[in-house]
Motif scaffolding. Structure first.
Motif, PDB file in Angstrom:
ATOM      1  N   UNK A 125       0.919   0.106   9.344  1.00 57.13           N
ATOM      2  CA  UNK A 125       0.286  -1.212   9.379  1.00 57.13           C
ATOM      3  C   UNK A 125       0.244  -1.760   7.954  1.00 57.13           C
ATOM      4  N   UNK A 126       0.581  -3.023   7.805  1.00 58.19           N
ATOM      5  CA  UNK A 126       0.579  -3.666   6.490  1.00 58.19           C
ATOM      6  C   UNK A 126      -0.708  -4.470   6.346  1.00 58.19           C
ATOM      7  N   UNK A 127      -1.526  -4.124   5.344  1.00 54.98           N
ATOM      8  CA  UNK A 127      -2.828  -4.792   5.194  1.00 54.98           C
ATOM      9  C   UNK A 127      -3.063  -5.358   3.795  1.00 54.98           C
ATOM     10  N   UNK A 128      -2.176  -5.050   2.817  1.00 56.99           N
ATOM     11  CA  UNK A 128      -2.418  -5.483   1.438  1.00 56.99           C
ATOM     12  C   UNK A 128      -1.231  -6.245   0.884  1.00 56.99           C
ATOM     13  N   UNK A 129      -1.523  -7.186  -0.006  1.00 60.15           N
ATOM     14  CA  UNK A 129      -0.485  -7.964  -0.682  1.00 60.15           C
ATOM     15  C   UNK A 129       0.430  -7.033  -1.477  1.00 60.15           C
ATOM     16  N   UNK A 130       1.741  -7.181  -1.276  1.00 58.52           N
ATOM     17  CA  UNK A 130       2.718  -6.383  -2.014  1.00 58.52           C
ATOM     18  C   UNK A 130       2.909  -4.973  -1.498  1.00 58.52           C
ATOM     19  N   UNK A 131       2.171  -4.586  -0.460  1.00 54.10           N
ATOM     20  CA  UNK A 131       2.330  -3.229   0.103  1.00 54.10           C
ATOM     21  C   UNK A 131       3.735  -3.083   0.679  1.00 54.10           C
ATOM     22  N   UNK A 132       4.395  -1.975   0.350  1.00 53.18           N
ATOM     23  CA  UNK A 132       5.763  -1.737   0.820  1.00 53.18           C
ATOM     24  C   UNK A 132       5.841  -0.416   1.578  1.00 53.18           C
ATOM     25  N   UNK A 133       6.491  -0.467   2.747  1.00 49.50           N
ATOM     26  CA  UNK A 133       6.687   0.747   3.543  1.00 49.50           C
ATOM     27  C   UNK A 133       8.137   0.783   4.017  1.00 49.50           C
ATOM     28  N   UNK A 134       8.782   1.921   3.843  1.00 50.93           N
ATOM     29  CA  UNK A 134      10.184   2.070   4.244  1.00 50.93           C
ATOM     30  C   UNK A 134      10.258   2.333   5.748  1.00 50.93           C
ATOM     31  N   UNK A 135      11.068   1.541   6.442  1.00 47.56           N
ATOM     32  CA  UNK A 135      11.266   1.770   7.880  1.00 47.56           C
ATOM     33  C   UNK A 135      12.385   2.787   8.085  1.00 47.56           C
ATOM     34  N   UNK A 136      13.569   2.514   7.518  1.00 45.77           N
ATOM     35  CA  UNK A 136      14.689   3.456   7.601  1.00 45.77           C
ATOM     36  C   UNK A 136      15.233   3.677   6.190  1.00 45.77           C
ATOM     37  N   UNK A 158       5.827  -1.089  15.078  1.00 43.83           N
ATOM     38  CA  UNK A 158       5.951  -0.067  16.126  1.00 43.83           C
ATOM     39  C   UNK A 158       7.412   0.272  16.375  1.00 43.83           C
ATOM     40  N   UNK A 159       7.645   1.499  16.843  1.00 45.93           N
ATOM     41  CA  UNK A 159       8.961   1.876  17.347  1.00 45.93           C
ATOM     42  C   UNK A 159       9.117   1.257  18.733  1.00 45.93           C
ATOM     43  N   UNK A 160      10.103   0.393  18.907  1.00 44.93           N
ATOM     44  CA  UNK A 160      10.250  -0.344  20.167  1.00 44.93           C
ATOM     45  C   UNK A 160      10.480   0.590  21.340  1.00 44.93           C
ATOM     46  N   UNK A 178      15.373   0.011  16.359  1.00 41.79           N
ATOM     47  CA  UNK A 178      14.761  -1.277  16.692  1.00 41.79           C
ATOM     48  C   UNK A 178      13.259  -1.133  16.546  1.00 41.79           C
ATOM     49  N   UNK A 179      12.640  -2.093  15.884  1.00 41.27           N
ATOM     50  CA  UNK A 179      11.192  -2.056  15.698  1.00 41.27           C
ATOM     51  C   UNK A 179      10.561  -3.321  16.259  1.00 41.27           C
TER      52      UNK A 179
END
Length: 332
Positions: A110-121, A100-102, A154-155
């Motif tokens: 949301x991360x639900x899978x092994x190895x899943x990658x998501x860029x925050x910044x 979440x954005x603080x 900040x997250x």
């Protein structure tokens, strides 16, 4: 895992890398007095990336590291050489983690899978070298682009326990005792309310080497949806369970009323929780003789609209039947 090592909520600062500067170099070599522009581009700044890891169970590894900074991109150089990209910074989290954005509270992903990658910044783009700016009227540009600065924010990371069955009940209803009997987990057990302050997970071994996961959620009190007691710190863990096992002690003043209060708290927190499979286990039933049990059963048959069962963790009564019922509900 000890209670202090269970961390399911952290805030972290993340900063991506700056892009490298483009070069404004002019080509020079022996016998070439005035070569053209050959400045290379700057490298991209590093991203900050959240990555799912199935071998992690809590956010404890982030408890003492709250700042994540990616590397800056390298500057461009002569001969149209592009600067190296900045190294990405990874934040490994267990599956079932919500980011979440603080500041705004907005759910980013949301991360639900092994190895899943998501860029925050994302890292800043590198600047272009002067080689890109040559024209027929400006053959020796002596300028280039600076790199784009990185971003920072900040997250908040919130982990929701992944389990097949969630134990729901008031404090001191016997949830930890049941978990210790039905699984190999060793939760803290004592004769006072809120003995359990963090969710406990246990693997229930079933027939033919099959199994399912059960979670002991800290006790609910009336007003929990508004943050009373442990409030949202445990209610969010119930969202991940496909089946809810309501545990109500046989010596409760009003079993139906306790069930109604528990259901109401779940509804006020998230109405979608009522769509899950529900089952009631009346614990401490070894305190009842056959006559009392028959009277209670007659009353519950009239007022309850969900299946129920009498059990006793201490006397190991009805535990096998409970496993059978839960397995049937999970595989329906």
């Amino acid at each position: 895992m000890t209670e202090g090592n269970f961390v399911d909520y952290v805030k972290v600062f993340v900063t991506s890398g700056n892009g490298g500067k483009g070069s404004s170099h002019l080509h020079r070599e022996k016998y070439v007095e005035k070569g053209g522009p050959d400045g290379g581009d700057g490298g991209r700044g590093g991203h900050v990336i959240v990555r799912g890891k199935s071998n992690l169970w809590t956010l404890y590894h982030l408890k003492f590291k709250r700042h994540f900074r990616a590397e800056h991109g390298e500057h461009g150089s002569k001969s149209r050489s592009t600067g190296a990209d900045g190294k990405d910074e990874y934040i490994d989290v267990p599956l079932g983690t919500v980011v979440k954005d603080t500041e705004t509270g907005e759910v980013l992903f949301e991360i639900t899978q092994e190895g899943e990658e998501r860029i925050i910044v994302e890292g800043g783009m590198g600047g272009r070298g002067n080689w890109h700016f040559r024209t027929s009227t400006n053959q020796t540009p002596r300028y280039s682009q600076p790199g784009i600065p990185g971003q920072e924010t900040q997250i908040t990371l919130e982990m929701k326990v992944l389990a097949d069955v969630g134990l729901v009940g008031f404090p001191n209803a016997g949830k930890s005792t049941l978990l210790s009997v039905i699984t190999s987990a060793k939760p803290k057990i004592a004769d006072y309310e809120f003995t359990t302050l963090k969710p406990n997970l246990g693997i229930v071994e079933y027939r033919d080497f099959q199994s399912f996961v059960m979670a002991d959620i800290p006790g609910i009190i009336e007003g929990a949806a508004e943050g009373k007691g442990l409030g949202h710190y445990f209610l969010r863990h119930i969202e991940r369970n496909s089946t809810l096992l309501f545990l109500i002690p046989a010596d409760a003043k009003d079993i139906v009323e306790q069930y109604r209060i528990l259901l109401d708290e779940l509804k006020r927190y998230n109405p979608e929780l009522l769509d899950k499979n529900r089952f009631i286990a009346i614990s401490k039933s070894d305190l009842l003789d056959e006559e009392l049990k028959a009277e209670l059963k007659q009353e519950l048959d009239k007022t309850l609209n969900v299946p129920y069962m009498f059990i006793s963790s201490a006397a190991n009564m009805g535990i096998t039947e409970l496993k059978d019922k839960l397995w049937q509900m999970l595989n329906n």
